[in-house]
Write a protein that holds these residues in place. Structure first.
Motif, mmCIF file in Angstrom:
data_model
loop_
_atom_site.group_PDB
_atom_site.id
_atom_site.type_symbol
_atom_site.label_atom_id
_atom_site.label_comp_id
_atom_site.label_asym_id
_atom_site.label_seq_id
_atom_site.Cartn_x
_atom_site.Cartn_y
_atom_site.Cartn_z
ATOM 1 N N ARG A 111 37.584 27.777 43.838
ATOM 2 C CA ARG A 111 38.590 28.708 43.327
ATOM 3 C C ARG A 111 38.031 29.519 42.149
ATOM 4 N NH1 ARG A 111 40.949 23.982 44.351
ATOM 5 N NH2 ARG A 111 40.673 23.295 42.203
ATOM 6 N N ARG A 112 36.735 29.681 42.111
ATOM 7 C CA ARG A 112 36.110 30.280 40.943
ATOM 8 C C ARG A 112 36.485 31.748 40.789
ATOM 9 N NH1 ARG A 112 29.828 29.245 40.517
ATOM 10 N NH2 ARG A 112 29.937 30.330 42.507
ATOM 11 N N HIS A 113 37.009 32.097 39.619
ATOM 12 C CA HIS A 113 37.359 33.482 39.342
ATOM 13 C C HIS A 113 36.074 34.297 39.226
ATOM 14 C CE1 HIS A 113 38.831 37.012 37.223
ATOM 15 N NE2 HIS A 113 40.053 36.668 37.597
ATOM 16 N N PRO A 114 36.075 35.566 39.697
ATOM 17 C CA PRO A 114 34.847 36.360 39.649
ATOM 18 C C PRO A 114 34.315 36.597 38.246
ATOM 19 C CG PRO A 114 36.722 37.684 40.387
ATOM 20 C CD PRO A 114 37.141 36.257 40.440
ATOM 21 N N GLY A 180 30.713 45.845 35.348
ATOM 22 C CA GLY A 180 31.360 44.706 35.972
ATOM 23 C C GLY A 180 32.445 44.134 35.086
ATOM 24 N N TRP A 181 32.626 42.836 35.143
ATOM 25 C CA TRP A 181 33.742 42.202 34.446
ATOM 26 C C TRP A 181 33.682 42.341 32.931
ATOM 27 C CZ3 TRP A 181 38.338 40.559 36.050
ATOM 28 C CH2 TRP A 181 38.547 40.524 37.442
ATOM 29 N N GLY A 230 35.374 44.790 41.612
ATOM 30 C CA GLY A 230 34.978 44.512 42.987
ATOM 31 C C GLY A 230 36.129 44.490 43.962
ATOM 32 N N TYR A 231 37.349 44.653 43.479
ATOM 33 C CA TYR A 231 38.550 44.651 44.305
ATOM 34 C C TYR A 231 39.381 45.893 44.033
ATOM 35 C CZ TYR A 231 38.537 39.608 45.468
ATOM 36 O OH TYR A 231 38.259 38.367 45.947
ATOM 37 N N PRO A 232 40.055 46.466 45.038
ATOM 38 C CA PRO A 232 41.184 47.354 44.747
ATOM 39 C C PRO A 232 42.290 46.532 44.093
ATOM 40 C CG PRO A 232 40.429 47.602 47.017
ATOM 41 C CD PRO A 232 39.764 46.369 46.475
ATOM 42 N N PRO A 233 43.165 47.164 43.299
ATOM 43 C CA PRO A 233 44.172 46.397 42.565
ATOM 44 C C PRO A 233 45.042 45.491 43.435
ATOM 45 C CG PRO A 233 44.093 48.642 41.746
ATOM 46 C CD PRO A 233 43.196 48.604 42.950
ATOM 47 N N ARG A 298 37.741 32.814 49.963
ATOM 48 C CA ARG A 298 36.973 33.861 49.316
ATOM 49 C C ARG A 298 36.944 33.583 47.826
ATOM 50 N NH1 ARG A 298 39.749 39.257 51.090
ATOM 51 N NH2 ARG A 298 41.565 37.996 50.593
ATOM 52 N N ARG A 299 35.776 33.649 47.217
ATOM 53 C CA ARG A 299 35.645 33.224 45.836
ATOM 54 C C ARG A 299 35.433 34.408 44.916
ATOM 55 N NH1 ARG A 299 31.719 28.068 47.174
ATOM 56 N NH2 ARG A 299 33.030 27.253 48.817
ATOM 57 N N GLY A 300 36.044 35.507 45.237
ATOM 58 C CA GLY A 300 35.855 36.688 44.424
ATOM 59 C C GLY A 300 34.825 37.585 45.071
#
Length: 312
Positions: A111-114, A180-181, A230-233, A298-300
């Protein structure tokens, strides 16, 4: 809401542990891979860290190291890891001139957040006068608690270890403004959008509503959010809803309809369908085996290949 706290809470699966060790002139200890993150703080003396990539990194008194993905690594008095003993076999030398703190956080990879998944294999945070005083204070307090046996120590240690992880991550994010983040958390509009989604995952969000809330056009929000995270909202919202649901299944006894409502699904059926698509197992099955790695999850967003070491 605090995204970094949420990211940590989503992957925590056990209590952290730590040790304080004094070593002599020659020492070399190997740390096997594990599910979680490890940390080391050199309190006195000097040494070397040989990370997963094999490159030796010099360590000085006050330096801190975080191994966020639990990769195999070695601490040594010399810049090579030959003849390393397992850390579990270490014998303290009361007269030794080198002293360090070592510890582990048990964190699930499923469950790792990106924001955590995209960290480098090793974060090296050198000691600098006046730099990150809260991190230095936590290190001092942690070292003091480990050196003494005082009433309430178990509770104090658990809290200090949690603080240390947050301060280590803050220190790295503060000094690494790259894409990135790290950049997403500094961008006022994107950070506000992330905060809104984390604070109210159950809300019936639309891209235009979120864009209006943070003062951007829908197109601009989608472009910047996707570039940085890395994601759309709305895809990120779906992923976070299901990640939150996984944590609730693991940590609470709430019935499925209540969990579905808390993460924005109108019916348990719709929630179960989305959850199984994401994690490869139905919510009920996941609850029975909450610590299993689920290959379908999916892990991010897939990160770029991280550097083996990141010096600050």
């Amino acid at each position: 809401m605090d995204l970094l706290s949420d990211a940590i809470a989503a992957v925590r699966i056990g209590r952290p542990t730590s040790n304080r060790l004094r070593a002599g002139d020659e020492w070399c200890y190997r740390f096997a891979p594990y599910e979680g993150a490890g940390f080391h703080v050199l309190l006195r003396g000097s040494g070397w860290l040989i990370g997963p990539g094999g490159s030796p990194v010099p360590l000085s008194a006050g330096d801190a190291v975080l191994v966020p993905h639990g990769g195999e690594h070695t601490l040594s008095s010399r810049p090579d890891g030959t003849g390393a003993l397992p850390f579990e076999a270490a014998v303290a030398d009361p007269a030794g001139r080198t002293e360090f703190l070592c510890g582990k956080y048990r964190l699930s990879r499923a469950r790792r957040h990106p924001v955590l998944a995209t960290l480098p294999e090793v974060l090296h945070i050198p000691a600098r006068i006046g730099s990150h005083p809260e991190l230095r204070a936590a290190i001092d307090l942690l070292g003091g608690e480990l050196a003494a046996n005082r009433p309430g120590s178990a509770t104090v240690l658990a809290g200090l270890l949690d603080l240390l992880l947050v301060y280590l991550l803050r220190a790295w994010l503060a000094e690494n403004p790259g894409p990135g983040w790290p950049e997403a958390l500094r961008d006022p509009a994107i950070a506000a959008a992330l905060e809104a989604l984390h604070a109210n995952p159950e809300a019936q969000w639309r891209s235009e509503d979120l864009a209006s809330r943070v003062g951007l056009s829908r197109a601009t929000l989608n472009r910047r959010f996707t570039t940085l995270t890395g994601y759309p909202p709305m895809a990120y919202l779906t992923w976070w809803r299901l990640t939150t649901a996984a944590r609730l299944l693991r940590d609470t006894e709430l019935p499925l309809p209540s969990i579905a409502a808390k993460v924005g699904y109108g019916s348990p059926f719709a929630f179960s369908h989305a959850f199984k698509r994401e994690f490869g197992v139905a919510p009920g099955g996941y609850r029975l085996e909450p610590r299993r790695e689920h290959p379908g999850s999916r892990r991010g967003p897939a990160p770029d290949q991280p550097a083996k070491l990141h010096r600050m």
